[in-house]
Design an enzyme around this catalytic site. Structure first.
Site, PDB file in Angstrom:
ATOM      1  N   GLU A 144       0.842  -1.190   0.000  1.00 35.76           N
ATOM      2  CA  GLU A 144       0.000   0.000   0.000  1.00 35.76           C
ATOM      3  C   GLU A 144       0.875   1.237   0.000  1.00 35.76           C
ATOM      4  O   GLU A 144       1.780   1.367   0.844  1.00 35.76           O
ATOM      5  CB  GLU A 144      -0.891   0.039   1.243  1.00 35.76           C
ATOM      6  CG  GLU A 144      -1.998  -0.985   1.266  1.00 35.76           C
ATOM      7  CD  GLU A 144      -2.933  -0.783   2.450  1.00 35.76           C
ATOM      8  OE1 GLU A 144      -4.114  -1.119   2.315  1.00 35.76           O
ATOM      9  OE2 GLU A 144      -2.491  -0.294   3.510  1.00 35.76           O
ATOM     10  N   CYS A 145       0.642   2.153  -0.926  1.00 34.67           N
ATOM     11  CA  CYS A 145       1.329   3.442  -0.994  1.00 34.67           C
ATOM     12  C   CYS A 145       2.849   3.256  -0.945  1.00 34.67           C
ATOM     13  O   CYS A 145       3.442   2.804  -1.908  1.00 34.67           O
ATOM     14  CB  CYS A 145       0.823   4.365   0.105  1.00 34.67           C
ATOM     15  SG  CYS A 145       1.142   6.122  -0.218  1.00 34.67           S
ATOM     16  N   GLY A 146       3.505   3.559   0.184  1.00 34.73           N
ATOM     17  CA  GLY A 146       4.946   3.375   0.256  1.00 34.73           C
ATOM     18  C   GLY A 146       5.362   1.941   0.006  1.00 34.73           C
ATOM     19  O   GLY A 146       6.387   1.668  -0.635  1.00 34.73           O
TER      20      GLY A 146
ATOM     21  N   THR B 279      -1.434  -0.870  -4.368  1.00 33.22           N
ATOM     22  CA  THR B 279      -2.313   0.283  -4.563  1.00 33.22           C
ATOM     23  C   THR B 279      -1.692   1.499  -3.898  1.00 33.22           C
ATOM     24  O   THR B 279      -0.913   1.374  -2.955  1.00 33.22           O
ATOM     25  CB  THR B 279      -3.698   0.057  -3.924  1.00 33.22           C
ATOM     26  OG1 THR B 279      -3.541  -0.036  -2.497  1.00 33.22           O
ATOM     27  CG2 THR B 279      -4.359  -1.207  -4.445  1.00 33.22           C
TER      28      THR B 279
ATOM     29  N   MET C 166       5.316   1.362  -3.641  1.00 31.40           N
ATOM     30  CA  MET C 166       6.501   1.943  -4.283  1.00 31.40           C
ATOM     31  C   MET C 166       7.711   1.028  -4.145  1.00 31.40           C
ATOM     32  O   MET C 166       8.517   0.888  -5.080  1.00 31.40           O
ATOM     33  CB  MET C 166       6.787   3.313  -3.673  1.00 31.40           C
ATOM     34  CG  MET C 166       5.708   4.352  -3.986  1.00 31.40           C
ATOM     35  SD  MET C 166       5.703   5.756  -2.827  1.00 31.40           S
ATOM     36  CE  MET C 166       7.297   6.483  -3.173  1.00 31.40           C
TER      37      MET C 166
END
Length: 436
Positions: free
Chosen positions: A327-329, A427, A332
């Protein structure tokens, strides 16, 4: 029987968090049991609440959660003497479109629970106008009751007197006035507050805030203003399915943004959670059947993550046979590369083709409703997931299959679809609940 109170303000940055922590610690120091909650999608404040009260805090969110789910979460305060719900943004600030039980506004929670609102007002640069603002908030929406106000950052005794007189004339109780006191300010970072676990002096900071507030606020009067409250039994309506039976969860300073209710709901459903630290070059537990990488601040630790070969190779080996989600970080880090604020490109794990850059900063913020076009751990194709996105990184490349059709709270389709490659999914939004 408990007493409930909502702490809100006309806007962000007025001092809601500091006042909430100070009141919670001051009452705890008096021997009261204090339970806190956070209204809205914030994964940092609940950790500060826990530090102040010694009790876990969770989020309640009218856009993403139904009334039953909110009632279930809030019922943990049944054995507390006082329950504080800290708001987000301004009292009535939410999104334009209604969600599951509201717009995400703090006022929704206040009306739903029947708790009065303690307003934090910063009268800097004004005097009697502060009373007009408070009166406007008091009268704006039927069903939302105002307990009174605490003034913050008062410039002088004369300034305080002017504002107090105006509020008294408007029939609004003033519980106290706080002069400017920089020592109790909480440090900031680009996504908001620095996390509670990053501050070795957090206990002393909260104690100082409690001492300061106790000197300037009538704690007994605030306590009397809270509503008597007896929670009604409610089923767990969270609609959150664990991603697996045994979950390897990344957990350290780079991976800590996950809503507390998510972990509690997973455990309540029988899942086991084992944590590991990518920053300490640890790999996920080989006995786990799924790996979950939450968000956090990987852009601040990109060099370390890129250099930690054991973590990277261990995660790749895990993903050969079992699902991995970010999720998010965390998303990435599952990607090919991350460029930090200095423009330095760091190789990530390469499980997804995503490449992101923090050097090209642009804020992405808001609620998200995602219809899954492919499965992800715990959720099947077609599932409708509610979450929230907040980051400054931008997508440089995203060559993989989109994971979902993602809309914002107005129904507009957005470009951050998430992605899937093999057993890896990710995501940019943080999951809050699934529609059922």
């Amino acid at each position: 029987m408990s007493a409930g109170l909502v702490i809100s303000a006309p806007a962000s940055g007025v001092g809601k968090t500091t006042l909430t922590l100070a009141l919670a610690r001051a009452w705890r120091n008096r021997g009261l049991n204090v339970q806190c909650f956070k209204s809205g999608p914030d994964y940092i404040d609940p950790a500060f609440h826990a530090a102040a009260t010694g009790r876990a805090s969770v989020n309640v969110d009218s856009w993403a959660m139904g009334r039953e789910a909110i009632a279930h979460l809030v019922s943990r305060g049944a054995d507390a003497d006082i329950v504080l719900a800290e708001g987000s943004m301004g009292l009535f600030d939410g999104v334009a479109g209604r969600g599951v039980s509201g717009t995400g506004a703090t006022a929704d929670i206040a009306e739903m629970l029947g708790w009065p609102v303690l307003l934090v007002i910063d009268p800097s640069g004004q005097a009697q106008t502060a009373a007009a603002i408070a009166a406007g908030l008091r009268d704006y929406r039927a069903g939302v009751r105002l307990a009174g106000v605490v003034l913050n950052r008062v410039a002088s005794p004369r300034h305080e007197d002017l504002v107090r007189r105006a509020l008294n004339d408007a029939g609004i109780a003033v519980f106290g006035a706080l002069p400017r006191h920089a020592e109790i300010s909480l440090p900031k970072r680009h996504l908001g507050l620095v996390q509670a676990e990053e501050q070795a002096e957090i206990g002393k900071l909260i104690d100082e805030a409690a001492r300061f507030v106790a000197e300037h606020v009538d704690l007994d009067a605030v306590l009397r203003s809270a509503a008597s409250w007896l929670p009604q039994p409610a089923a767990n309506g969270m609609n959150v399915t664990p991603p697996g039976q045994r979950i390897a969860l990344a957990r350290d300073a780079a991976f800590s943004f996950i809503y507390p209710h998510m972990l509690e709901t997973w455990r309540a459903a029988g899942a086991e959670i084992s944590t590991f630290s990518p920053l300490a070059d640890e790999a996920p537990d080989a006995s786990a059947d799924v790996c979950w990488l939450p968000g956090g601040y990987p852009e601040l630790h990109a060099g370390t993550i890129a250099a930690n070969a054991r973590f990277r190779s261990g995660l790749r080996a895990f993903a050969d046979t079992r699902p991995v989600h970010g999720e998010c970080g965390g998303y990435m880090v599952l990607g090919t590369a991350l460029t930090d604020a200095d423009g330095i490109r760091h190789e990530m794990t390469g499980l997804l083709g995503l490449e992101t850059s923090f050097a090209k900063r642009r804020m992405h913020l808001g609620y998200r409703l995602a219809a899954l076009a492919a499965p992800m751990p715990g959720h099947q194709v077609g599932a409708r997931l509610r979450g929230h996105e907040f980051h400054y990184s931008t997508i440089v490349a995203q060559p993989d299959t989109p994971l979902a059709v993602v809309q914002d709270a107005t129904g507009a389709v957005i470009a951050e679809t998430g992605s899937r490659r093999g057993r890896a999914t990710g995501t940019f939004f943080h999951l809050i609940a699934e529609d059922r």
